[in-house]
Write a protein that holds these residues in place. Structure first.
Motif, PDB file in Angstrom:
ATOM      1  N   SER A 138       0.830  -1.209   0.000  1.00 33.86           N
ATOM      2  CA  SER A 138       0.000   0.000   0.000  1.00 33.86           C
ATOM      3  C   SER A 138       0.864   1.260   0.000  1.00 33.86           C
ATOM      4  N   TRP A 139       1.974   1.233   0.704  1.00 34.00           N
ATOM      5  CA  TRP A 139       2.871   2.393   0.734  1.00 34.00           C
ATOM      6  C   TRP A 139       3.432   2.669  -0.656  1.00 34.00           C
ATOM      7  N   THR A 140       3.897   1.637  -1.326  1.00 35.32           N
ATOM      8  CA  THR A 140       4.430   1.816  -2.680  1.00 35.32           C
ATOM      9  C   THR A 140       3.352   2.295  -3.641  1.00 35.32           C
ATOM     10  N   GLY A 141       2.149   1.734  -3.527  1.00 36.71           N
ATOM     11  CA  GLY A 141       1.053   2.200  -4.379  1.00 36.71           C
ATOM     12  C   GLY A 141       0.713   3.655  -4.139  1.00 36.71           C
ATOM     13  N   HIS A 142       0.753   4.080  -2.878  1.00 34.98           N
ATOM     14  CA  HIS A 142       0.482   5.480  -2.566  1.00 34.98           C
ATOM     15  C   HIS A 142       1.535   6.396  -3.183  1.00 34.98           C
ATOM     16  N   ALA A 156       8.241  11.031 -18.423  1.00 38.52           N
ATOM     17  CA  ALA A 156       9.183   9.916 -18.373  1.00 38.52           C
ATOM     18  C   ALA A 156       9.443   9.458 -16.935  1.00 38.52           C
ATOM     19  N   GLN A 157       9.162  10.312 -15.962  1.00 41.67           N
ATOM     20  CA  GLN A 157       9.412   9.956 -14.563  1.00 41.67           C
ATOM     21  C   GLN A 157       8.189   9.362 -13.875  1.00 41.67           C
ATOM     22  N   ARG A 158       7.095   9.348 -14.544  1.00 43.92           N
ATOM     23  CA  ARG A 158       5.886   8.815 -13.934  1.00 43.92           C
ATOM     24  C   ARG A 158       5.843   7.295 -14.094  1.00 43.92           C
ATOM     25  N   ARG A 159       5.251   6.645 -13.094  1.00 42.64           N
ATOM     26  CA  ARG A 159       5.159   5.185 -13.093  1.00 42.64           C
ATOM     27  C   ARG A 159       3.713   4.781 -12.841  1.00 42.64           C
ATOM     28  N   GLU A 160       3.428   3.527 -13.136  1.00 43.94           N
ATOM     29  CA  GLU A 160       2.111   2.954 -12.895  1.00 43.94           C
ATOM     30  C   GLU A 160       2.236   1.770 -11.943  1.00 43.94           C
ATOM     31  N   LEU A 161       1.092   1.347 -11.434  1.00 42.21           N
ATOM     32  CA  LEU A 161       1.067   0.200 -10.527  1.00 42.21           C
ATOM     33  C   LEU A 161       1.396  -1.070 -11.300  1.00 42.21           C
ATOM     34  N   GLY A 162       2.327  -1.858 -10.742  1.00 42.11           N
ATOM     35  CA  GLY A 162       2.730  -3.096 -11.403  1.00 42.11           C
ATOM     36  C   GLY A 162       1.938  -4.300 -10.917  1.00 42.11           C
ATOM     37  N   GLU A 163       2.169  -5.422 -11.594  1.00 46.14           N
ATOM     38  CA  GLU A 163       1.438  -6.652 -11.256  1.00 46.14           C
ATOM     39  C   GLU A 163       1.783  -7.161  -9.863  1.00 46.14           C
ATOM     40  N   ALA A 164       3.007  -6.904  -9.409  1.00 46.64           N
ATOM     41  CA  ALA A 164       3.417  -7.406  -8.089  1.00 46.64           C
ATOM     42  C   ALA A 164       2.602  -6.778  -6.973  1.00 46.64           C
ATOM     43  N   LEU A 165       2.175  -5.526  -7.156  1.00 44.88           N
ATOM     44  CA  LEU A 165       1.366  -4.882  -6.113  1.00 44.88           C
ATOM     45  C   LEU A 165      -0.001  -5.540  -5.996  1.00 44.88           C
TER      46      LEU A 165
END
Length: 256
Positions: A138-142, A156-165
């Motif tokens: 949850s911390w990483t997702g936040h 280019a610096q933005r990320r999305e939620l990965g499958e591991a989360l």
């Protein structure tokens, strides 16, 4: 029988949660490159995990590199490493302890109270494993969602939620369900279960469900013992009979 079935269900849920937590810990898909803009032709995808970075080019091959320094990682990934490892240790320990206290096993014999206590401890460990999984995920997702909407960052610096989360969230749900079943079934049996007594084969004592009340003593009247004539094989020379009529000798004595 119902508790035994629920214990097996909780064991399976805990095992699935442990497998999911292990997969989430090892997968590099915690952070995925966000594709933003009008260009839909992308030749390179970047994945960031707890242990390594990976690059995939045109869905053909993937190259991964382990992090050179732990201190170079962001704080959420540093904490996620320790918490995920703790969740694996707690989940595995709870799974092993639960096998000892199951009703279908004979590791603990003739002691239902000890089995219930063991399963309660196992359920507590599984719930701790659930907490250790859901906090870093949850911390990483936040952090990912916060950075995604940060106007100071470029695309280019933005990320999305990965499958591991997502796998981590599902694993924490399995851990939570398994731990609650272990605890709730055995706590209910401990509170509402009937009183059980254990008797020894060589013991003559009896356990009463309620304490005995003192009773008032009653004196019984004593009766005179009644003598019964005894039969003998030898003839007796002394005969004594009680009669209402006086004998001849007593009659003569009374005349004199």
């Amino acid at each position: 029988m119902a508790n035994s079935a629920l214990e097996l269900v909780a064991l399976i849920l805990t095992l699935v949660g442990l497998i999911g937590a292990a997969a989430s810990t090892g997968m590099p898909m915690w952070r995925v490159t966000a594709f933003i803009g009008e260009n839909i032709i992308v030749f390179e995808t970047r994945f960031e995990g707890l242990w390594m970075n990976c690059y995939r080019q045109a869905d053909i091959r993937m190259q991964c590199k382990v992090y050179d320094s732990l201190l170079a990682l962001p704080p959420d990934l540093q904490a996620a490493r320790g918490l995920m490892c703790c969740s694996l240790a707690l989940g595995g320990l709870g799974l092993l302890i639960s096998m000892v206290g199951l009703q279908c096993t004979s590791c603990i014999q003739n002691n239902d109270r000890a089995k219930r206590l063991v399963l309660i401890i196992a359920g507590s460990l599984v719930l701790l494993a659930c907490i250790c999984v859901i906090i870093p995920v949850s911390w990483t997702g936040h952090v990912i969602i916060r950075d995604f909407y940060n106007p100071l960052l470029i695309d280019a610096q933005r990320r999305e939620l990965g499958e591991a989360l997502y796998i981590g969230w599902v694993a924490s749900a399995f851990f939570f369900a398994g731990g609650c079943i272990f605890i709730c079934c055995n706590v209910q049996s401990e509170e509402k279960g009937p009183a059980r007594y254990m008797y020894s084969r060589n013991s003559d004592y009896m356990a009463y469900p309620q304490p005995l009340q003192p009773q008032q003593m009653v004196l019984l009247p004593q009766t005179q013992p009644q003598f019964q004539p005894m039969l003998s094989r030898h003839p007796s020379t002394v005969y004594s009979y009680s009669s209402r009529h006086p004998s001849e000798r007593e009659w003569q004595i009374s005349e004199h």
